[in-house]
Design a protein around this motif. Structure first.
Motif, PDB file in Angstrom:
ATOM      1  N   ALA A 150      -0.373  -2.874  -8.291  1.00  0.00           N
ATOM      2  CA  ALA A 150      -0.422  -3.843  -7.193  1.00  0.00           C
ATOM      3  C   ALA A 150       0.256  -5.154  -7.579  1.00  0.00           C
ATOM      4  O   ALA A 150       0.981  -5.749  -6.785  1.00  0.00           O
ATOM      5  CB  ALA A 150      -1.867  -4.078  -6.767  1.00  0.00           C
ATOM      6  N   GLU A 186       0.814  -1.214   0.000  1.00  0.00           N
ATOM      7  CA  GLU A 186       0.000   0.000   0.000  1.00  0.00           C
ATOM      8  C   GLU A 186       0.849   1.266   0.000  1.00  0.00           C
ATOM      9  O   GLU A 186       0.482   2.263  -0.619  1.00  0.00           O
ATOM     10  CB  GLU A 186      -0.953  -0.018   1.199  1.00  0.00           C
ATOM     11  N   TYR A 206       2.073   1.689  -3.593  1.00  0.00           N
ATOM     12  CA  TYR A 206       1.046   1.665  -4.622  1.00  0.00           C
ATOM     13  C   TYR A 206       0.827   3.076  -5.171  1.00  0.00           C
ATOM     14  O   TYR A 206       0.823   4.048  -4.448  1.00  0.00           O
ATOM     15  CB  TYR A 206      -0.270   1.120  -4.060  1.00  0.00           C
TER      16      TYR A 206
END
Length: 132
Positions: free
Chosen positions: A83, A75, A78
């Motif tokens: 992803a 995350e 990202y």
């Protein structure tokens, strides 16, 4: 034992040329991160290159699905990367793999920063030709 994690572009490319199983011939364990699997199997494109073959190889245990444990690292990176690319790299580190199969230049550069060795679709085909 050689382990490898694989991104979507090589899976699609190798499937198009009928060489997806080459990965399992070259490497002892082939891992497909969950984000990569979802991208290929559940993508709503008119052509579903690799979809059925990937589903079959996973269901037969030839390829293994992998769920990345360090979600916070995925995350945090990202946005700059997809992803799937991040899960390939982080998954490889979690699994103790040294090789990642991916074609995108920026992701390959990032994998090197994680001390991984990237190989692309063409590299897989060359290795397959060298190891008949």
């Amino acid at each position: 034992m050689s382990r490898v994690t694989v991104n979507s572009t090589p899976i699609i490319g190798l499937s198009i040329v009928g060489q997806l199983t080459l990965l399992s011939e070259l490497f002892d364990e082939v891992y497909v991160p969950e984000a990569v699997y979802q991208e290929i199997v559940h993508h709503h494109a008119p052509r579903h290159y690799g979809k059925e073959e990937l589903k079959r190889l996973v269901s037969e245990g030839v390829f293994r699905l992998y769920h990345v444990k360090n979600r916070s690292l995925v995350e945090s990176l990202y946005g700059k990367f997809h992803a799937g690319e991040l899960e390939v790299i982080i998954g490889a580190k979690e699994l103790g793999a040294q090789v990642v199969v991916m074609d995108e230049h920026a992701a390959r550069s990032l994998s090197k920063q994680f001390l991984l060795r990237p190989i692309g679709t063409i590299g897989v085909l060359i290795l397959g030709n060298l190891n008949p």
